[in-house]
Design a protein around this motif. Structure first.
Motif, short mmCIF file in Angstrom:
data_model
loop_
_atom_site.label_atom_id
_atom_site.label_comp_id
_atom_site.label_asym_id
_atom_site.label_seq_id
_atom_site.Cartn_x
_atom_site.Cartn_y
_atom_site.Cartn_z
N ASP A 1 0.85 -1.20 0.00
CA ASP A 1 0.00 0.00 0.00
C ASP A 1 0.88 1.24 0.00
OD1 ASP A 1 -1.75 2.15 0.69
OD2 ASP A 1 -3.16 0.71 1.52
N ASP A 2 1.05 1.86 -1.15
CA ASP A 2 1.95 3.01 -1.25
C ASP A 2 1.39 4.23 -0.52
OD1 ASP A 2 4.50 3.87 -2.49
OD2 ASP A 2 3.23 5.37 -3.45
N GLU A 3 0.06 4.32 -0.39
CA GLU A 3 -0.53 5.44 0.33
C GLU A 3 -0.11 5.41 1.79
OE1 GLU A 3 -4.89 7.51 0.40
OE2 GLU A 3 -4.83 5.40 1.02
N VAL A 4 -0.16 4.22 2.39
CA VAL A 4 0.30 4.07 3.77
C VAL A 4 1.80 4.32 3.86
CG1 VAL A 4 0.64 2.40 5.64
CG2 VAL A 4 -1.54 2.49 4.44
N ARG A 5 2.53 3.78 2.91
CA ARG A 5 4.00 3.92 2.92
C ARG A 5 4.43 5.38 2.92
NH1 ARG A 5 7.88 0.91 -1.55
NH2 ARG A 5 9.91 1.54 -0.66
N GLN A 6 3.84 6.19 2.02
CA GLN A 6 4.22 7.59 1.94
C GLN A 6 3.61 8.41 3.08
OE1 GLN A 6 6.56 8.32 -0.10
NE2 GLN A 6 6.47 6.33 -1.14
N GLY A 7 2.37 8.10 3.43
CA GLY A 7 1.70 8.86 4.48
C GLY A 7 2.34 8.69 5.84
N LEU A 8 2.86 7.50 6.11
CA LEU A 8 3.45 7.24 7.42
C LEU A 8 4.74 8.03 7.64
CD1 LEU A 8 2.55 5.45 9.76
CD2 LEU A 8 4.15 3.72 8.99
N LYS A 9 5.44 8.35 6.55
CA LYS A 9 6.66 9.15 6.69
C LYS A 9 6.34 10.52 7.27
CE LYS A 9 8.90 6.98 2.67
NZ LYS A 9 9.44 7.21 1.31
N THR A 10 5.22 11.12 6.83
CA THR A 10 4.80 12.42 7.36
C THR A 10 4.17 12.26 8.73
OG1 THR A 10 4.38 13.19 5.10
CG2 THR A 10 3.36 14.43 6.89
N PHE A 11 3.34 11.24 8.89
CA PHE A 11 2.63 10.98 10.15
C PHE A 11 3.61 10.84 11.31
CE2 PHE A 11 0.80 7.99 13.22
CZ PHE A 11 -0.44 8.56 13.47
N SER A 12 4.70 10.10 11.06
CA SER A 12 5.67 9.81 12.12
C SER A 12 6.85 10.76 12.11
CB SER A 12 6.19 8.38 11.96
OG SER A 12 6.91 8.25 10.73
N ASN A 13 6.95 11.58 11.05
CA ASN A 13 8.13 12.43 10.85
C ASN A 13 9.40 11.58 10.87
OD1 ASN A 13 9.44 14.87 10.35
ND2 ASN A 13 9.76 15.29 12.54
N TRP A 14 9.30 10.43 10.23
CA TRP A 14 10.43 9.48 10.17
C TRP A 14 10.50 8.98 8.72
CZ3 TRP A 14 13.64 8.55 14.23
CH2 TRP A 14 14.57 7.52 14.09
N PRO A 15 11.61 9.22 8.02
CA PRO A 15 11.61 9.05 6.56
C PRO A 15 11.86 7.64 6.05
CG PRO A 15 13.72 9.93 7.28
CD PRO A 15 12.87 9.81 8.51
N THR A 16 12.27 6.71 6.92
CA THR A 16 12.66 5.38 6.43
C THR A 16 11.89 4.28 7.13
OG1 THR A 16 14.46 5.27 8.08
CG2 THR A 16 14.99 6.18 5.89
N PHE A 17 12.07 3.07 6.60
CA PHE A 17 11.44 1.88 7.18
C PHE A 17 12.51 0.82 7.43
CE2 PHE A 17 8.06 4.06 4.95
CZ PHE A 17 7.02 4.01 5.87
N PRO A 18 12.24 -0.06 8.42
CA PRO A 18 11.01 -0.25 9.20
C PRO A 18 10.81 0.82 10.27
CG PRO A 18 12.71 -1.73 9.98
CD PRO A 18 13.28 -1.05 8.76
N GLN A 19 9.56 0.90 10.78
CA GLN A 19 9.21 1.76 11.90
C GLN A 19 8.50 0.91 12.95
OE1 GLN A 19 6.96 5.23 10.78
NE2 GLN A 19 8.32 5.75 9.06
N LEU A 20 8.95 1.02 14.20
CA LEU A 20 8.37 0.23 15.29
C LEU A 20 7.62 1.16 16.26
CD1 LEU A 20 8.18 -2.64 16.59
CD2 LEU A 20 10.16 -1.98 17.97
N TYR A 21 6.39 0.78 16.61
CA TYR A 21 5.55 1.56 17.51
C TYR A 21 5.19 0.73 18.74
CZ TYR A 21 4.79 4.90 13.71
OH TYR A 21 4.97 5.83 12.72
N TYR A 22 5.08 1.42 19.88
CA TYR A 22 4.58 0.78 21.09
C TYR A 22 3.48 1.67 21.67
CZ TYR A 22 4.30 -1.10 25.82
OH TYR A 22 3.85 -1.64 26.99
N LYS A 23 2.29 1.11 21.79
CA LYS A 23 1.12 1.84 22.27
C LYS A 23 0.94 3.15 21.50
CE LYS A 23 0.95 -0.20 26.89
NZ LYS A 23 0.96 0.05 28.35
N SER A 24 1.07 3.03 20.18
CA SER A 24 0.85 4.12 19.23
C SER A 24 1.98 5.15 19.20
CB SER A 24 -0.48 4.84 19.49
OG SER A 24 -1.57 3.94 19.37
N ASP A 25 3.02 4.98 20.02
CA ASP A 25 4.15 5.91 20.01
C ASP A 25 5.31 5.30 19.23
OD1 ASP A 25 2.86 7.84 21.55
OD2 ASP A 25 3.52 6.91 23.44
N LEU A 26 5.95 6.13 18.41
CA LEU A 26 7.09 5.65 17.62
C LEU A 26 8.29 5.38 18.52
CD1 LEU A 26 8.38 5.20 14.79
CD2 LEU A 26 9.07 7.61 14.86
#
Length: 446
Positions: free
Chosen positions: A399-424
């Protein structure tokens, strides 16, 4: 590596090869990816079939400049070039598609050159044909049907002439399976015809009751394939299990086979039971094993391995390939929304918040935990598993929409991204540092 496959060490080296013109096929791979290693075997076989082309391997993560140039985001990945220009690409492990695309770019196999056949086999007489003639088709079908388990191989069971054929023969013999065989090295018409007949470019090929077991075993739900070596072995094991089971319990086997051929023979009680099962939920999944639900779709499931009567009596609507294709095209979401299973359209931010909170520990990665598609994702999965941490995941490649949107949402430009209780928590480097210091599990459980 066999055949004419060479490794690319730099972009300058690759530019030099492409500048020379002609047909060039690139295989982008990674040492940690089993699908890449296994497709490498097919790639090598095909390099012998098309000696006029250049076959090159590029280790994707070791050559980031080349990977970025060709927009490689996952492996295995193939690029087809003609006279220095890219004419086609292929993502994923799919030997028939790979062979077809190479044939289109390179042209028919050059039978006039020594070694022009597969592994230097003698060339066949007469012009090449894209499809076997009717008489050859009939002959191939007769061969396939001549024994319940039939193996097209190089050599004979007593004297195999390639390692892959030997491995399949050994497995069948170890399981006590009686099988017929044909030595493809003795008849090039059969050898070349079988590739079209089965839509499979390499050997050995194993058939069980007229179906190509090797090809069926190769297809993976992670849109990869097992390679020629391991796939043939897996197929032989599967066929051996089936044949031994049938020989030990013929009446049941006959019943199972009949119910597969026509569901109308299922009993009225079974039909009622299947109807009850399929109506249990708006979305009902019949699967092997129990459910993992990284997406927030309410559904029930039934483990078909727990009840063979249900397994054989079901009418097939679609499997993993159809579901994945529907997901990629957006049809799955549309269909579920229209039927009221999913809510109406969400904003991207709402969707990302739901995804991030869908599991206490949530990993956004390339691929899945069992089949990561980048080295960094693989390392994070290994760290979490070593700590015994349960986690949900989302494959950003779907899902490229999620892929690109998450970079802005998290202010984190690369993957993988790990979250705990909704916090990056962070990316690969941070997770590995926490793991190294013994702080990862505490961070994800406090």
């Amino acid at each position: 590596m066999g055949g004419a496959v060479a490794d690319v060490r730099s972009k300058e080296e690759l530019d030099g090869v492409l500048g020379g013109g002609g047909s060039v096929v690139l295989h982008f791979w990674a040492s940690w990816c089993e699908a890449s290693k296994q497709m490498d075997q097919v790639f090598s076989h095909l390099s012998a079939d098309f000696p006029s082309a250049r076959f090159l391997r590029v280790e994707a993560e070791e050559q980031p400049e080349i990977s970025e140039c060709y927009s490689v985001s996952a492996v295995p990945f193939f690029v087809f070039c003609k006279d220095g220009k890219v004419v086609d690409k292929l993502e994923g492990a799919n030997p028939p598609s790979l062979a077809e695309k190479i044939s289109k770019v390179v042209g028919p196999k050059n039978r006039g050159e020594p070694g022009g056949g597969e592994d230097g086999a003698p060339p066949s007489e007469g012009p090449a044909s894209n499809h076997p003639s009717d008489s050859l088709k009939n002959r191939l079908q007769q061969l396939v049907d001549s024994h319940p388990v039939f193996l097209f191989m190089k050599g004979t069971p007593d004297q195999p002439k390639c390692g892959f054929s030997r491995k399949v023969v050994d497995i069948l013999k170890d399981e006590g399976v009686d099988f017929g065989s044909f030595d493809i090295l003795t008849d090039n018409d059969v050898r070349e015809g079988m590739k079209k007949f089965s839509n499979w470019p390499t050997f050995p090929q194993l058939f069980c009751k007229g179906s190509s077991s090797a090809a069926a075993t190769l297809r993976s739900p992670y849109h990869g394939l097992l390679g020629v070596d391991s796939a043939a072995a897996a197929a032989a094991s599967a066929v051996a299990t089936t044949v031994v089971s049938e020989s030990e319990n013929p009446p049941q086997a006959a019943t199972e086979e009949k119910s597969v051929e026509t569901t109308s023979d299922a009993s009225g009680a079974l039909n009622s039971r299947l109807e009850e099962l399929t109506n249990r939920s708006s979305v009902m999944l019949f699967m092997k094993g129990t459910q993992m639900n990284p997406e927030k779709v309410e559904f029930q499931s039934f483990d078909i391995l727990s009840d063979n009567e249900v397994r054989q009596g079901l009418k097939l609507i679609g499997g993993s390939d159809i579901m994945l294709e529907m997901q990629r095209s957006g049809e799955l979401k549309t269909t579920l929304t229209e039927k009221g299973v999913l809510p109406g359209e969400q904003t991207l931010e709402e969707r990302l918040r739901d995804l991030v909170s869908s599991s206490p520990v949530m990993l956004f990665m390339k691929g899945s935990p069992d089949a990561p598609r980048c080295g960094f994702s693989s390392k994070v999965v290994s760290a979490l598993r070593e700590e015994g941490v349960d986690f949900g995941y989302f494959d950003i490649l779907t899902d490229d929409e999620v892929r690109q949107g998450l970079k802005t949402f998290s202010n984190w430009p690369t993957f993988p991204q790990l979250y705990y209780k909704s916090d990056l928590i962070g990316g690969c480097d941070i997770v590995l540092e926490l793991h190294k210091n013994g702080e990862l599990r505490a961070t994800l459980t406090e």
